[in-house]
Structure formats: C-alpha cells, structure tokens
Design an enzyme around this catalytic site. Structure first.
Site, PDB file in Angstrom:
ATOM      1  N   ASN A  13       0.837  -1.195   0.000  1.00 50.95           N
ATOM      2  CA  ASN A  13       0.000   0.000   0.000  1.00 50.95           C
ATOM      3  C   ASN A  13       0.880   1.256   0.000  1.00 50.95           C
ATOM      4  O   ASN A  13       1.487   1.613   1.014  1.00 50.95           O
ATOM      5  CB  ASN A  13      -0.912  -0.051   1.240  1.00 50.95           C
ATOM      6  N   HIS A  15       0.116   4.334  -0.061  1.00 50.59           N
ATOM      7  CA  HIS A  15      -0.338   5.427   0.805  1.00 50.59           C
ATOM      8  C   HIS A  15       0.234   5.279   2.212  1.00 50.59           C
ATOM      9  O   HIS A  15       0.613   6.248   2.850  1.00 50.59           O
ATOM     10  CB  HIS A  15      -1.869   5.464   0.863  1.00 50.59           C
ATOM     11  N   LYS A  16       0.276   4.030   2.677  1.00 53.91           N
ATOM     12  CA  LYS A  16       0.897   3.775   3.980  1.00 53.91           C
ATOM     13  C   LYS A  16       2.363   4.207   3.962  1.00 53.91           C
ATOM     14  O   LYS A  16       2.855   4.798   4.912  1.00 53.91           O
ATOM     15  CB  LYS A  16       0.854   2.272   4.306  1.00 53.91           C
ATOM     16  N   ASP A  69      -0.837  -2.778  10.333  1.00 51.75           N
ATOM     17  CA  ASP A  69      -2.182  -3.259  10.031  1.00 51.75           C
ATOM     18  C   ASP A  69      -3.169  -2.274  10.642  1.00 51.75           C
ATOM     19  O   ASP A  69      -2.960  -1.793  11.757  1.00 51.75           O
ATOM     20  CB  ASP A  69      -2.397  -4.668  10.597  1.00 51.75           C
ATOM     21  N   PHE A 144      -6.846   6.979   0.585  1.00 50.94           N
ATOM     22  CA  PHE A 144      -7.232   5.638   0.121  1.00 50.94           C
ATOM     23  C   PHE A 144      -8.339   5.087   1.014  1.00 50.94           C
ATOM     24  O   PHE A 144      -8.717   5.703   2.010  1.00 50.94           O
ATOM     25  CB  PHE A 144      -6.017   4.701   0.131  1.00 50.94           C
TER      26      PHE A 144
HETATM   27  P1  ITT Z   1      -0.926  -3.943   3.362  1.00 52.10           P
HETATM   28  O1  ITT Z   1      -0.247  -4.363   2.094  1.00 52.10           O
HETATM   29  O2  ITT Z   1      -0.036  -3.090   4.234  1.00 52.10           O
HETATM   30  O3  ITT Z   1      -1.586  -5.071   4.117  1.00 52.10           O
HETATM   31  P2  ITT Z   1      -3.668  -2.994   3.000  1.00 52.10           P
HETATM   32  O4  ITT Z   1      -4.236  -1.862   2.208  1.00 52.10           O
HETATM   33  O5  ITT Z   1      -4.165  -4.372   2.702  1.00 52.10           O
HETATM   34  O6  ITT Z   1      -2.077  -2.912   2.870  1.00 52.10           O
HETATM   35  P3  ITT Z   1      -4.569  -3.352   5.739  1.00 52.10           P
HETATM   36  O7  ITT Z   1      -4.458  -4.826   5.632  1.00 52.10           O
HETATM   37  O8  ITT Z   1      -3.992  -2.690   6.947  1.00 52.10           O
HETATM   38  O9  ITT Z   1      -3.863  -2.611   4.501  1.00 52.10           O
HETATM   39  O10 ITT Z   1      -6.080  -3.017   5.509  1.00 52.10           O
HETATM   40  C1  ITT Z   1      -6.640  -1.976   6.121  1.00 52.10           C
HETATM   41  C2  ITT Z   1      -7.842  -1.501   5.317  1.00 52.10           C
HETATM   42  O11 ITT Z   1      -8.510  -0.593   6.181  1.00 52.10           O
HETATM   43  C3  ITT Z   1      -7.414  -0.707   4.090  1.00 52.10           C
HETATM   44  O12 ITT Z   1      -7.454  -1.465   2.910  1.00 52.10           O
HETATM   45  C4  ITT Z   1      -8.450   0.414   4.067  1.00 52.10           C
HETATM   46  O13 ITT Z   1      -9.602  -0.026   3.385  1.00 52.10           O
HETATM   47  C5  ITT Z   1      -8.774   0.600   5.541  1.00 52.10           C
HETATM   48  N1  ITT Z   1      -7.910   1.637   6.121  1.00 52.10           N
HETATM   49  C6  ITT Z   1      -6.896   1.489   7.009  1.00 52.10           C
HETATM   50  N2  ITT Z   1      -6.300   2.651   7.290  1.00 52.10           N
HETATM   51  C7  ITT Z   1      -6.941   3.555   6.546  1.00 52.10           C
HETATM   52  C8  ITT Z   1      -6.784   4.936   6.353  1.00 52.10           C
HETATM   53  O14 ITT Z   1      -5.813   5.627   6.943  1.00 52.10           O
HETATM   54  N3  ITT Z   1      -7.617   5.537   5.541  1.00 52.10           N
HETATM   55  C9  ITT Z   1      -8.590   4.874   4.906  1.00 52.10           C
HETATM   56  N4  ITT Z   1      -8.802   3.583   5.001  1.00 52.10           N
HETATM   57  C10 ITT Z   1      -7.971   2.916   5.815  1.00 52.10           C
END
Ligand code: ITT
Length: 195
Positions: A13, A15-16, A69, A144
């Site tokens: 991700n 954005h993270k 996570d 996102f």
């Molecule tokens: P990884 O590869 O790091 O796992 P991911 O997008 O799958 O990336 P997560 O497993 O942590 O991330 O899933 C968290 C979900 O929760 C993410 O897909 C978003 O839909 C939501 N989410 C988490 N943090 C958020 C944020 O800051 N803003 C908006 N949505 C968020």
C-alpha cells in the site's frame, strides 16, 4: 537532516508508505519497502495480524521489518469492519458502508493502526487511534480506502479532503509511527548503520 538510516516496511500500500515515510523522515529515517508476506492472516486482533506478518517478513528477509495493520471500527455496527476492513472495502466498499449506516444516528467510528517491528530484539508493537464520525456521503479524492467517509474529531473535513501532512496531524497511523520514531531514537544502538 538527510535520512541515511532506513526502516523496511512490508506492504503493498503506497499510501501507507507515504504517510509513515513523512513521520519517520522527521526522525531521520527513510522508509524502504519489501513485498508483504503472501499469507493474508485472519484474526480479530490487529496486533496479532501485524506481529505475525512482521515475524514472517523478518524470517524471509533476514532484516528487521515493520508491518502496519489498520482498521475502521464503527460503533453502531459493533466494531465492524475492524480487522476485516481491507476485505470489506474490496467487497461492499464505501457505498456498502454508507448503506449500512443509512438509518443510524450514531455515526461514531474509530480508526486503529498497529505497527509491529520485528528484529533481533524480538517484536515491538506501537498503536495509534483516532476517533471521528462516518460522513453522510463520500467526499474528497485524496488518500485511500475509507478516507472519503471518515471525519476525524476536531475537523469538519474527511481524510480524503486533506493532504498527507494534515491527515498525519490526526491519523491513527501517524500516531503509531511517532511511537516507532521514539523507539528508534531510544534504541538506535540495536540498529546497525544502514539497516
Ligand atoms: P498492506 O499491504 O499493508 O496489508 P492494506 O491496504 O491491505 O495494505 P490493511 O491490511 O492494513 O492494509 O487493511 C486496512 C484496510 O482498512 C485498508 O485497505 C483500508 O480499506 C482501511 N484503512 C486502514 N487505514 C486507513 C486509512 O488511513 N484511511 C482509509 N482507510 C484505511
């Protein structure tokens, strides 16, 4: 200060990476990325998911690795989607959540983030959360996931209407990342230069 040291983050991700990168940049660390472990763990606990994934990634790379996570916990839905946020976003999406919330007066919600950092020291875990409300409709195009429907306490705008710098003033992820920064400062002797 030029960031010469780095933290390896296992994620798909971007954005993270941008959000955590901005915070870690302030304490002198760059974020480098590595592919997230292929196994998608199902657990009721963000801590368990992040810690297990970080341990697996550390084992696979032989280098200290962080995994974040996160989840959205909606009060009127008894904490749903919580640890299943990623799956729920991909399936019913923003529209589905807004539909579930259509007749709800209580719009309270919470974003939680857990960063687990695995290395020779074991696994350290940092948590951050932000309270807010679910908007009546999606607004904004930045960020996102559930950003367009989450309004943090202290603002009238959704996360998707904010630039990263502003989102980071409120966000669960930035809070957890600031704790990681503190830990890095206090434990720099554990980290070999360049690691
Ligand atoms: P990884 O590869 O790091 O796992 P991911 O997008 O799958 O990336 P997560 O497993 O942590 O991330 O899933 C968290 C979900 O929760 C993410 O897909 C978003 O839909 C939501 N989410 C988490 N943090 C958020 C944020 O800051 N803003 C908006 N949505 C968020």
């Amino acid at each position: 200060m030029a960031a010469t040291r780095s933290v390896l983050l296992a994620t798909g991700n971007r954005h993270k990476v941008a959000e955590i990168g901005l915070v870690l940049g302030d304490c002198g660390y760059r974020v480098e990325t590595v592919e997230a472990p292929k196994i998608e763990l199902q657990s009721n606990s963000l801590e368990t998911i992040a810690s297990t994934a970080a341990a697996l990634a550390y084992h696979a790379t032989g280098k200290p690795v962080a995994v974040e996570d996160a989840g959205l916990f909606i009060k009127a839905l008894n904490g749903f989607p919580g640890p299943y946020s990623s799956y729920v976003y991909k399936t019913i999406g923003l529209k589905g959540i807004l539909k579930l919330m259509a007749s709800e007066d209580n719009r309270e919600a919470l974003f939680r983030s857990v960063i687990a950092y695995a290395g020779p020291w074991g696994i350290v875990v940092f948590e951050g959360e932000v309270r807010g409300i679910i908007a009546m409709e999606a607004r904004g195009s930045q960020g996102f996931g559930f950003d367009p429907i989450f309004i943090p306490e202290g603002s009238t705008r959704t996360f998707a209407e904010m630039k990263i710098e502003e989102k980071n003033k409120y966000s669960h992820r930035a809070k957890a990342a600031r704790k990681l920064c503190e830990w890095l400062r206090e434990n720099s002797r554990l980290l070999a230069p360049g690691s």
